[in-house]
Design a protein around this motif. Structure first.
Motif, PDB file in Angstrom:
ATOM      1  N   LEU A 208       0.834  -1.200   0.000  1.00 24.35           N
ATOM      2  CA  LEU A 208       0.000   0.000   0.000  1.00 24.35           C
ATOM      3  C   LEU A 208       0.869   1.251   0.000  1.00 24.35           C
ATOM      4  O   LEU A 208       0.565   2.235  -0.681  1.00 24.35           O
ATOM      5  N   GLN A 209       1.970   1.216   0.748  1.00 26.40           N
ATOM      6  CA  GLN A 209       2.877   2.359   0.778  1.00 26.40           C
ATOM      7  C   GLN A 209       3.518   2.596  -0.586  1.00 26.40           C
ATOM      8  O   GLN A 209       3.684   3.739  -1.014  1.00 26.40           O
TER       9      GLN A 209
ATOM     10  N   GLY B 182      -3.188   3.488  -3.438  1.00 30.94           N
ATOM     11  CA  GLY B 182      -3.439   2.259  -2.688  1.00 30.94           C
ATOM     12  C   GLY B 182      -4.631   2.342  -1.772  1.00 30.94           C
ATOM     13  O   GLY B 182      -5.189   1.320  -1.374  1.00 30.94           O
ATOM     14  N   PHE B 183      -5.032   3.563  -1.411  1.00 29.23           N
ATOM     15  CA  PHE B 183      -6.161   3.748  -0.496  1.00 29.23           C
ATOM     16  C   PHE B 183      -7.500   3.791  -1.223  1.00 29.23           C
ATOM     17  O   PHE B 183      -8.545   3.858  -0.569  1.00 29.23           O
TER      18      PHE B 183
ATOM     19  N   ASP C 186      -6.763  -3.052  -5.660  1.00 33.97           N
ATOM     20  CA  ASP C 186      -6.996  -4.323  -4.962  1.00 33.97           C
ATOM     21  C   ASP C 186      -6.155  -4.475  -3.702  1.00 33.97           C
ATOM     22  O   ASP C 186      -6.328  -5.446  -2.954  1.00 33.97           O
ATOM     23  N   VAL C 187      -5.255  -3.526  -3.470  1.00 34.25           N
ATOM     24  CA  VAL C 187      -4.323  -3.665  -2.350  1.00 34.25           C
ATOM     25  C   VAL C 187      -5.063  -3.781  -1.020  1.00 34.25           C
ATOM     26  O   VAL C 187      -4.745  -4.619  -0.173  1.00 34.25           O
TER      27      VAL C 187
END
Length: 303
Positions: free
Chosen positions: A259-260, A266-267, A272-273
């Motif tokens: 996500l990072q 990513g948020f 799909d993360v």
């Protein structure tokens, strides 16, 4: 101890991945997210036809007659694909519950005070009296809470620490295999994004901070892989507990690092993360997780 897969094991792993990519690709995944709580019975029967649930049953009983190492490889691929449903419970019930081996019967089981996919299951192992629905963090894992203790049964169980219900070591290991699959997938997603996303005229993978995130992701995943594969060979409760700890960490921290790498993207719901992170968190709550595994290892060291 050698962990090089045999040709048959590699073919099994590749075949399961191909099946899941064909039957549960990204479009099917997002459709499942949009219809939470609905289990795809056609997919479940396809898994049964492929021998997913009957993998460890003897051939005279309609099984594939393979072992725990092969089951770990199959569940690793299921975790990588975010395949929903009470996979572990149904797999363990094959041979004991009619229809479980073929995918005609969906089996779930009480796990401590939680039970997954209660309303979609045909058979529930354990007492679910007083079960109340929970708002699950993972949209692909509906949960109910019940005050009933974890079910007993005919399966082999490790000795639980004082005050805790016994946990089936095979269930613990197969959950670890699913977590390993998630760790593998989020590593792939992180590297893919780092190669294609550009900032300041170059791929973000060229920046040291992103390189370190991806390197740590790989290191945790490969450490967990060795532990999970070794536990599948030895079937030792202590090895399984260690594998579960490492796999939970690889999945949860790996998804967070992925996500990072994705940054603000990513948020978003479209990425799909977050689904991988939520599934990893949810699996980590299953029996045999951090507290149980840590206590078992501590008891083994004292003994």
């Amino acid at each position: 101890m050698r962990f090089q897969l045999t040709e048959d094991q590699s073919a099994l792993k590749a075949g399961v991945r191909e099946l899941l990519e064909r039957r549960f690709g990204r479009e099917a995944l997002r459709a499942a997210v949009d219809t939470p709580g609905r289990l795809d019975r056609e997919l479940w029967r396809a898994l049964g036809d492929a021998g997913f649930f009957a993998l460890r049953l003897p051939e005279p009983d309609g099984g594939v007659a393979l072992g725990l190492p092969e089951a770990v490889l199959v569940f690793e691929e299921a975790g990588r694909a975010l395949l929903p449903g009470p996979l572990v419970s149904t797999h363990l019930a094959a041979g004991a519950v009619p229809g479980a081996a073929t995918g005609e019967t969906v089996v779930t089981a009480v796990d401590g005070e939680l039970v997954e996919w209660l309303q979609a299951a045909d058979v529930v192992l354990g007492d679910v009296s007083g079960a109340v629905p929970l708002r699950s963090l993972d949209p692909l894992t509906p949960l109910h809470r019940t005050a009933a203790a974890a079910p007993g049964g005919r399966r082999r169980a490790i000795r639980a620490p004082a005050g805790r219900a016994a946990v089936d070591p095979v269930a613990t290991l197969l959950t670890a295999a699913e977590q390993l699959g998630t760790a593998v997938r989020v590593g792939e997603l992180a590297v893919q994004h780092a190669r294609t996303r550009e900032q300041f005229g170059q791929p973000i993978g060229a920046f040291q901070a992103v390189k370190h995130l991806c390197a740590d992701l790989l290191a945790r995943t490969e450490t967990a892989r060795v532990a999970v594969y070794a536990a599948a060979v030895t079937a030792d409760p202590a090895d399984i507990a260690a594998a579960r700890l490492l796999a939970d960490e690889a999945a949860v921290r790996g998804a967070r690092d992925c996500l990072q790498v994705h940054g603000g993207m990513g948020f978003t719901w479209e990425a799909d993360v977050h689904l991988h992170l939520k599934r990893a968190w949810t699996r980590a709550r299953r029996g045999g997780g951090n507290t149980e595994s840590e206590e078992l290892l501590a008891a083994r060291l004292v003994a």
